[in-house]
Scaffold this motif. Structure first.
Motif, PDB file in Angstrom:
ATOM      1  N   VAL A   1      39.720  30.005 124.227  1.00 49.30           N
ATOM      2  CA  VAL A   1      38.765  29.613 125.251  1.00 49.30           C
ATOM      3  C   VAL A   1      38.041  30.886 125.674  1.00 49.30           C
ATOM      4  O   VAL A   1      38.654  31.811 126.187  1.00 49.30           O
ATOM      5  CB  VAL A   1      39.479  28.967 126.460  1.00 49.30           C
ATOM      6  N   THR A   2      36.736  30.945 125.404  1.00 50.98           N
ATOM      7  CA  THR A   2      35.941  32.120 125.761  1.00 50.98           C
ATOM      8  C   THR A   2      34.914  31.733 126.814  1.00 50.98           C
ATOM      9  O   THR A   2      34.763  30.544 127.138  1.00 50.98           O
ATOM     10  CB  THR A   2      35.204  32.692 124.534  1.00 50.98           C
ATOM     11  N   THR A   3      34.202  32.712 127.314  1.00 49.51           N
ATOM     12  CA  THR A   3      33.171  32.424 128.323  1.00 49.51           C
ATOM     13  C   THR A   3      31.981  31.680 127.730  1.00 49.51           C
ATOM     14  O   THR A   3      31.204  31.080 128.453  1.00 49.51           O
ATOM     15  CB  THR A   3      32.685  33.734 128.978  1.00 49.51           C
ATOM     16  N   ASP A   4      31.856  31.684 126.390  1.00 49.12           N
ATOM     17  CA  ASP A   4      30.730  31.015 125.722  1.00 49.12           C
ATOM     18  C   ASP A   4      31.088  29.665 125.109  1.00 49.12           C
ATOM     19  O   ASP A   4      30.225  28.798 124.982  1.00 49.12           O
ATOM     20  CB  ASP A   4      30.173  31.908 124.612  1.00 49.12           C
TER      21      ASP A   4
ATOM     22  N   TRP B   1      29.788  25.711 125.567  1.00 48.11           N
ATOM     23  CA  TRP B   1      29.900  24.975 126.822  1.00 48.11           C
ATOM     24  C   TRP B   1      28.671  24.093 127.060  1.00 48.11           C
ATOM     25  O   TRP B   1      28.794  23.049 127.712  1.00 48.11           O
ATOM     26  CB  TRP B   1      30.092  25.940 127.996  1.00 48.11           C
TER      27      TRP B   1
ATOM     28  N   ASP C   1      47.887  32.216 131.810  1.00 50.26           N
ATOM     29  CA  ASP C   1      46.907  31.916 130.756  1.00 50.26           C
ATOM     30  C   ASP C   1      46.245  30.556 130.986  1.00 50.26           C
ATOM     31  O   ASP C   1      45.042  30.392 130.778  1.00 50.26           O
ATOM     32  CB  ASP C   1      47.573  31.939 129.377  1.00 50.26           C
TER      33      ASP C   1
ATOM     34  N   LYS D   1      43.757  30.887 133.836  1.00 49.25           N
ATOM     35  CA  LYS D   1      42.564  31.607 133.366  1.00 49.25           C
ATOM     36  C   LYS D   1      41.668  30.683 132.548  1.00 49.25           C
ATOM     37  O   LYS D   1      40.445  30.685 132.707  1.00 49.25           O
ATOM     38  CB  LYS D   1      42.960  32.819 132.517  1.00 49.25           C
ATOM     39  N   ALA D   2      42.283  29.900 131.669  1.00 53.32           N
ATOM     40  CA  ALA D   2      41.509  28.966 130.835  1.00 53.32           C
ATOM     41  C   ALA D   2      40.802  27.931 131.708  1.00 53.32           C
ATOM     42  O   ALA D   2      39.630  27.599 131.469  1.00 53.32           O
ATOM     43  CB  ALA D   2      42.418  28.283 129.821  1.00 53.32           C
TER      44      ALA D   2
ATOM     45  N   ILE E   1      37.788  29.559 133.227  1.00 51.21           N
ATOM     46  CA  ILE E   1      36.734  29.744 132.227  1.00 51.21           C
ATOM     47  C   ILE E   1      36.006  28.417 131.987  1.00 51.21           C
ATOM     48  O   ILE E   1      34.771  28.381 131.905  1.00 51.21           O
ATOM     49  CB  ILE E   1      37.310  30.317 130.917  1.00 51.21           C
ATOM     50  N   VAL E   2      36.757  27.319 131.885  1.00 49.67           N
ATOM     51  CA  VAL E   2      36.139  26.016 131.663  1.00 49.67           C
ATOM     52  C   VAL E   2      35.255  25.651 132.852  1.00 49.67           C
ATOM     53  O   VAL E   2      34.098  25.250 132.685  1.00 49.67           O
ATOM     54  CB  VAL E   2      37.220  24.919 131.448  1.00 49.67           C
TER      55      VAL E   2
ATOM     56  N   ASN F   1      33.833  27.597 135.064  1.00 52.71           N
ATOM     57  CA  ASN F   1      32.652  28.474 135.106  1.00 52.71           C
ATOM     58  C   ASN F   1      31.676  28.135 133.987  1.00 52.71           C
ATOM     59  O   ASN F   1      30.467  28.169 134.178  1.00 52.71           O
ATOM     60  CB  ASN F   1      33.064  29.940 135.037  1.00 52.71           C
ATOM     61  N   GLY F   2      32.183  27.819 132.799  1.00 49.54           N
ATOM     62  CA  GLY F   2      31.325  27.433 131.679  1.00 49.54           C
ATOM     63  C   GLY F   2      30.579  26.149 131.968  1.00 49.54           C
ATOM     64  O   GLY F   2      29.407  25.999 131.618  1.00 49.54           O
TER      65      GLY F   2
END
Length: 122
Positions: A53-56, A71, A106, A109-110, A113-114, A116-117
């Motif tokens: 899972v990345t910011t993109d 996203w 973790d 954090k994921a 990220i979701v 925010n995405g």
């Protein structure tokens, strides 16, 4: 069909009624057995699944290939304590489960990220 019941004896009608009644649970158990069979014999469902899972985007990897979904392709998400559904359409979604992560940190954090995405999409 009803005309056939009128011509048959009471015993024939009882047998037909019992067989019709037994077919419902028989079909239920057959379907359940078939699901287990396909799950146990599928090379794709029994292999390890890796993901990032990345910011993109969200990236999923299995031996047969790799899937990367940005996203911007998701229209919404729903979240509970242990699972997130990322909707690509009204009835199409990707799942991220708490069990996919080695630690609670973790997982948290994921989830961030979701969220925010998905805010970037709004």
């Amino acid at each position: 069909m009803y005309a056939l019941l009128l011509d048959n004896s009471l015993t024939d009608r009882i047998i037909l009624f019992v067989l019709a009644g037994l077919s419902i649970p028989a079909l239920y158990y057959y379907q359940k057995w078939k699901w287990h069979y396909h799950y146990n014999h599928s090379p794709y469902l029994n292999e390890p699944l890796k993901g990032i899972v990345t910011t993109d985007s969200i990236i999923t990897e299995v031996s047969s290939g790799k899937s990367e979904t940005p996203w911007s392709n998701f229209i919404k998400y729903k979240s509970t304590e242990n699972i997130m559904l990322l909707y690509l359409g009204p009835n199409v979604f990707k799942t991220i489960a708490r069990d996919f992560f080695t630690s609670t940190e973790d997982w948290e954090k994921a989830k961030l990220i979701v969220m925010n995405g998905m805010k970037k999409n709004s």
